[in-house]
Write a protein that holds these residues in place. Structure first.
Motif, PDB file in Angstrom:
ATOM      1  N   MET A 153      14.447  40.959  49.028  1.00 30.82           N
ATOM      2  CA  MET A 153      15.316  42.005  49.557  1.00 30.82           C
ATOM      3  C   MET A 153      15.956  42.826  48.435  1.00 30.82           C
ATOM      4  O   MET A 153      16.150  42.333  47.332  1.00 30.82           O
ATOM      5  CB  MET A 153      16.426  41.388  50.418  1.00 30.82           C
ATOM      6  N   MET A 154      16.279  44.056  48.766  1.00 30.44           N
ATOM      7  CA  MET A 154      17.064  44.894  47.869  1.00 30.44           C
ATOM      8  C   MET A 154      18.543  44.648  48.164  1.00 30.44           C
ATOM      9  O   MET A 154      18.922  44.371  49.304  1.00 30.44           O
ATOM     10  CB  MET A 154      16.742  46.374  48.088  1.00 30.44           C
ATOM     11  N   ALA A 155      19.387  44.728  47.140  1.00 28.24           N
ATOM     12  CA  ALA A 155      20.807  44.438  47.332  1.00 28.24           C
ATOM     13  C   ALA A 155      21.666  45.356  46.472  1.00 28.24           C
ATOM     14  O   ALA A 155      21.313  45.667  45.338  1.00 28.24           O
ATOM     15  CB  ALA A 155      21.097  42.979  46.991  1.00 28.24           C
ATOM     16  N   LYS A 156      22.789  45.776  47.046  1.00 24.52           N
ATOM     17  CA  LYS A 156      23.793  46.542  46.306  1.00 24.52           C
ATOM     18  C   LYS A 156      25.124  45.819  46.440  1.00 24.52           C
ATOM     19  O   LYS A 156      25.558  45.505  47.556  1.00 24.52           O
ATOM     20  CB  LYS A 156      23.913  47.964  46.845  1.00 24.52           C
ATOM     21  N   ARG A 157      25.775  45.567  45.319  1.00 26.13           N
ATOM     22  CA  ARG A 157      27.072  44.883  45.332  1.00 26.13           C
ATOM     23  C   ARG A 157      28.145  45.828  45.853  1.00 26.13           C
ATOM     24  O   ARG A 157      28.313  46.935  45.340  1.00 26.13           O
ATOM     25  CB  ARG A 157      27.419  44.386  43.931  1.00 26.13           C
ATOM     26  N   LEU A 158      28.854  45.387  46.877  1.00 20.27           N
ATOM     27  CA  LEU A 158      29.913  46.191  47.476  1.00 20.27           C
ATOM     28  C   LEU A 158      31.290  45.789  46.975  1.00 20.27           C
ATOM     29  O   LEU A 158      32.163  46.623  46.791  1.00 20.27           O
ATOM     30  CB  LEU A 158      29.892  46.040  49.002  1.00 20.27           C
ATOM     31  N   SER A 159      31.494  44.486  46.807  1.00 22.30           N
ATOM     32  CA  SER A 159      32.792  43.971  46.425  1.00 22.30           C
ATOM     33  C   SER A 159      32.598  42.527  45.965  1.00 22.30           C
ATOM     34  O   SER A 159      31.483  42.144  45.598  1.00 22.30           O
ATOM     35  CB  SER A 159      33.756  44.050  47.621  1.00 22.30           C
ATOM     36  N   HIS A 272      11.944  52.501  53.829  1.00 22.46           N
ATOM     37  CA  HIS A 272      12.561  53.734  53.328  1.00 22.46           C
ATOM     38  C   HIS A 272      14.043  53.750  53.700  1.00 22.46           C
ATOM     39  O   HIS A 272      14.407  53.522  54.853  1.00 22.46           O
ATOM     40  CB  HIS A 272      11.846  54.935  53.941  1.00 22.46           C
ATOM     41  N   LEU A 273      14.894  53.990  52.714  1.00 26.03           N
ATOM     42  CA  LEU A 273      16.339  53.996  52.949  1.00 26.03           C
ATOM     43  C   LEU A 273      16.726  55.330  53.568  1.00 26.03           C
ATOM     44  O   LEU A 273      16.802  56.354  52.891  1.00 26.03           O
ATOM     45  CB  LEU A 273      17.085  53.762  51.632  1.00 26.03           C
ATOM     46  N   SER A 274      16.965  55.321  54.855  1.00 22.62           N
ATOM     47  CA  SER A 274      17.263  56.547  55.583  1.00 22.62           C
ATOM     48  C   SER A 274      18.644  57.075  55.208  1.00 22.62           C
ATOM     49  O   SER A 274      19.472  56.371  54.615  1.00 22.62           O
ATOM     50  CB  SER A 274      17.212  56.287  57.091  1.00 22.62           C
ATOM     51  N   THR A 275      18.901  58.315  55.589  1.00 20.79           N
ATOM     52  CA  THR A 275      20.185  58.937  55.295  1.00 20.79           C
ATOM     53  C   THR A 275      21.342  58.123  55.861  1.00 20.79           C
ATOM     54  O   THR A 275      22.359  57.899  55.187  1.00 20.79           O
ATOM     55  CB  THR A 275      20.231  60.361  55.882  1.00 20.79           C
ATOM     56  N   LYS A 276      21.209  57.646  57.100  1.00 22.84           N
ATOM     57  CA  LYS A 276      22.313  56.926  57.735  1.00 22.84           C
ATOM     58  C   LYS A 276      22.632  55.634  56.989  1.00 22.84           C
ATOM     59  O   LYS A 276      23.805  55.288  56.812  1.00 22.84           O
ATOM     60  CB  LYS A 276      21.985  56.642  59.209  1.00 22.84           C
ATOM     61  N   VAL A 277      21.592  54.921  56.543  1.00 23.53           N
ATOM     62  CA  VAL A 277      21.824  53.675  55.822  1.00 23.53           C
ATOM     63  C   VAL A 277      22.387  53.960  54.435  1.00 23.53           C
ATOM     64  O   VAL A 277      23.322  53.303  53.972  1.00 23.53           O
ATOM     65  CB  VAL A 277      20.536  52.841  55.729  1.00 23.53           C
ATOM     66  N   ARG A 278      21.828  54.955  53.760  1.00 22.51           N
ATOM     67  CA  ARG A 278      22.308  55.316  52.416  1.00 22.51           C
ATOM     68  C   ARG A 278      23.780  55.713  52.456  1.00 22.51           C
ATOM     69  O   ARG A 278      24.578  55.259  51.626  1.00 22.51           O
ATOM     70  CB  ARG A 278      21.461  56.460  51.860  1.00 22.51           C
ATOM     71  N   LEU A 279      24.147  56.548  53.425  1.00 19.93           N
ATOM     72  CA  LEU A 279      25.544  56.985  53.525  1.00 19.93           C
ATOM     73  C   LEU A 279      26.470  55.823  53.886  1.00 19.93           C
ATOM     74  O   LEU A 279      27.600  55.743  53.394  1.00 19.93           O
ATOM     75  CB  LEU A 279      25.667  58.097  54.568  1.00 19.93           C
ATOM     76  N   LEU A 280      25.989  54.916  54.739  1.00 25.70           N
ATOM     77  CA  LEU A 280      26.811  53.765  55.107  1.00 25.70           C
ATOM     78  C   LEU A 280      27.047  52.857  53.912  1.00 25.70           C
ATOM     79  O   LEU A 280      28.180  52.397  53.688  1.00 25.70           O
ATOM     80  CB  LEU A 280      26.146  52.983  56.240  1.00 25.70           C
ATOM     81  N   VAL A 281      26.010  52.601  53.131  1.00 29.16           N
ATOM     82  CA  VAL A 281      26.166  51.752  51.944  1.00 29.16           C
ATOM     83  C   VAL A 281      27.155  52.384  50.970  1.00 29.16           C
ATOM     84  O   VAL A 281      28.029  51.706  50.423  1.00 29.16           O
ATOM     85  CB  VAL A 281      24.802  51.503  51.273  1.00 29.16           C
ATOM     86  N   GLU A 282      27.041  53.698  50.759  1.00 31.33           N
ATOM     87  CA  GLU A 282      27.970  54.387  49.869  1.00 31.33           C
ATOM     88  C   GLU A 282      29.397  54.304  50.410  1.00 31.33           C
ATOM     89  O   GLU A 282      30.363  54.096  49.649  1.00 31.33           O
ATOM     90  CB  GLU A 282      27.549  55.854  49.719  1.00 31.33           C
ATOM     91  N   PHE A 283      29.564  54.460  51.723  1.00 30.76           N
ATOM     92  CA  PHE A 283      30.885  54.396  52.351  1.00 30.76           C
ATOM     93  C   PHE A 283      31.501  53.011  52.200  1.00 30.76           C
ATOM     94  O   PHE A 283      32.672  52.862  51.825  1.00 30.76           O
ATOM     95  CB  PHE A 283      30.745  54.768  53.833  1.00 30.76           C
ATOM     96  N   GLN A 286      32.594  52.287  48.635  1.00 26.88           N
ATOM     97  CA  GLN A 286      33.835  52.992  48.296  1.00 26.88           C
ATOM     98  C   GLN A 286      35.047  52.309  48.930  1.00 26.88           C
ATOM     99  O   GLN A 286      36.077  52.098  48.277  1.00 26.88           O
ATOM    100  CB  GLN A 286      33.752  54.436  48.771  1.00 26.88           C
ATOM    101  N   GLU A 287      34.919  51.927  50.212  1.00 26.11           N
ATOM    102  CA  GLU A 287      36.056  51.358  50.931  1.00 26.11           C
ATOM    103  C   GLU A 287      36.376  49.935  50.498  1.00 26.11           C
ATOM    104  O   GLU A 287      37.526  49.503  50.540  1.00 26.11           O
ATOM    105  CB  GLU A 287      35.782  51.389  52.441  1.00 26.11           C
ATOM    106  N   LEU A 288      35.348  49.188  50.088  1.00 19.99           N
ATOM    107  CA  LEU A 288      35.547  47.785  49.707  1.00 19.99           C
ATOM    108  C   LEU A 288      35.757  47.599  48.204  1.00 19.99           C
ATOM    109  O   LEU A 288      35.931  46.467  47.754  1.00 19.99           O
ATOM    110  CB  LEU A 288      34.348  46.945  50.163  1.00 19.99           C
ATOM    111  N   ALA A 289      35.680  48.704  47.469  1.00 20.44           N
ATOM    112  CA  ALA A 289      35.828  48.595  46.009  1.00 20.44           C
ATOM    113  C   ALA A 289      37.152  47.951  45.659  1.00 20.44           C
ATOM    114  O   ALA A 289      38.185  48.196  46.269  1.00 20.44           O
ATOM    115  CB  ALA A 289      35.734  49.983  45.379  1.00 20.44           C
ATOM    116  N   GLU A 290      37.111  47.117  44.624  1.00 19.80           N
ATOM    117  CA  GLU A 290      38.309  46.361  44.223  1.00 19.80           C
ATOM    118  C   GLU A 290      39.200  47.234  43.338  1.00 19.80           C
ATOM    119  O   GLU A 290      38.719  47.942  42.491  1.00 19.80           O
ATOM    120  CB  GLU A 290      37.888  45.110  43.487  1.00 19.80           C
TER     121      GLU A 290
END
Length: 290
Positions: A153-159, A272-283, A286-290
């Motif tokens: 799986m691909m993973a992006k650290r949120l927090s 393929h990372l769709s716009t909705k998923v990409r924007l949600l991950v970015e959101f 940002q919101e969970l950033a420490e």
């Protein structure tokens, strides 16, 4: 310079096994497909297709060329989709999974905010402490806590989260406070799914088997038991932080505390990372950033 003329048309014919099918797939004429493929064969000086009145077959050289080109054509399609979606409005279904408590406390409220920003979305949120199969169950995204085990799986650290060992002041007053890991054996530990707690001792990971009178697979229930002075608990901070801030729980064994663990957005690497998923991950990042 690489000449792409005829490549898309050839791949379409090879996949459809038909000039008519390829023309339909590419929304063009059979004559245009034929001209493009013929020009490609002339440029390569090799026969890629064998045409008869009844069918089209791919030559051995054509098979080799197709195996290389199909990935390139798919890559171009994904590149086109990515650019097209940059300015697209997110819409359609979002299917997401998260663990129960973290999902209830943090993810669900943020998803509601995201839905208000993009009202054309439809949300399906599945809260489960089981590790669900994202591909088989058609999830767009999973929120995973702690150590990741699935390398496909691909993973992006949120927090991040901090696991803490806590007890109520009343428990400490009655039973004393342990100051070393060996002293845990003398205390009543409130146990989750496994009777193993992880620590760091002498810069090395150490697992300690604990025992106690309460076993429960709910962090919220264990927190409640700790608040009532039943024993010592080891839980991620999102369970106990508020009670610690109020002085209702006290963190103990701090020198043995493990480093922070990641909180991740996880998605299949072949999707393929769709716009909705990409924007949600970015959101979420940002919101969970420490």
């Amino acid at each position: 310079m690489i000449d792409w003329e005829g490549v898309t048309e050839f791949v379409a014919v090879a996949e459809a096994q038909s000039f008519t099918g390829a023309a339909r797939a590419l929304d063009t004429s059979v004559a245009q497909i034929s001209r493009k493929v013929a020009a490609l064969e002339d440029r390569l000086s090799i026969k890629l297709l064998i045409r008869t009145t009844r069918k089209v077959s791919v030559t051995e050289a054509g098979q080799t060329y197709y195996q290389h080109c199909r990935h390139l054509v798919e890559g171009l399609k994904q590149a086109d989709r990515a650019i097209t979606e940059l300015n697209a409005t997110p819409q359609g279904r979002l299917k997401i999974t998260s663990s129960v408590t973290y999902g209830e406390q943090l993810i669900a409220p943020l998803l509601s905010d995201f839905m208000l920003m993009y009202p054309q979305l439809e949300l399906e949120l599945v809260l489960s402490n089981q590790t669900l199969d994202l591909v088989e169950q058609d999830f767009d995204l999973a929120i995973r806590l702690g150590r990741l085990t699935d390398s496909t799986m691909m993973a992006k650290r949120l927090s991040s989260r901090q696991v803490r060992v806590c007890a109520s002041p009343s428990y400490i007053e009655k039973h004393g406070e342990p100051h070393t890991l060996s002293e845990l054996s003398q205390h009543n530990c409130l146990i989750g799914s496994l009777p193993i707690w992880r620590f760091i001792e002498n810069k090395k990971e150490k697992s300690v088997r604990v025992k106690g009178s309460v076993h429960c697979n709910s962090g919220a229930a264990l927190t409640n038991a700790a608040l009532k002075g039943l024993g010592i608990v080891q839980l991620p901070d999102f369970y106990v932080q508020e009670s610690m801030d109020k002085g209702e729980l006290v963190e103990i064994l701090v020198p043995y505390r493990e480093p922070k663990e990641g909180i991740w957005a996880v998605y299949p690497n072949n999707r393929h990372l769709s716009t909705k998923v990409r924007l949600l991950v970015e959101f979420l990042a940002q919101e969970l950033a420490e």
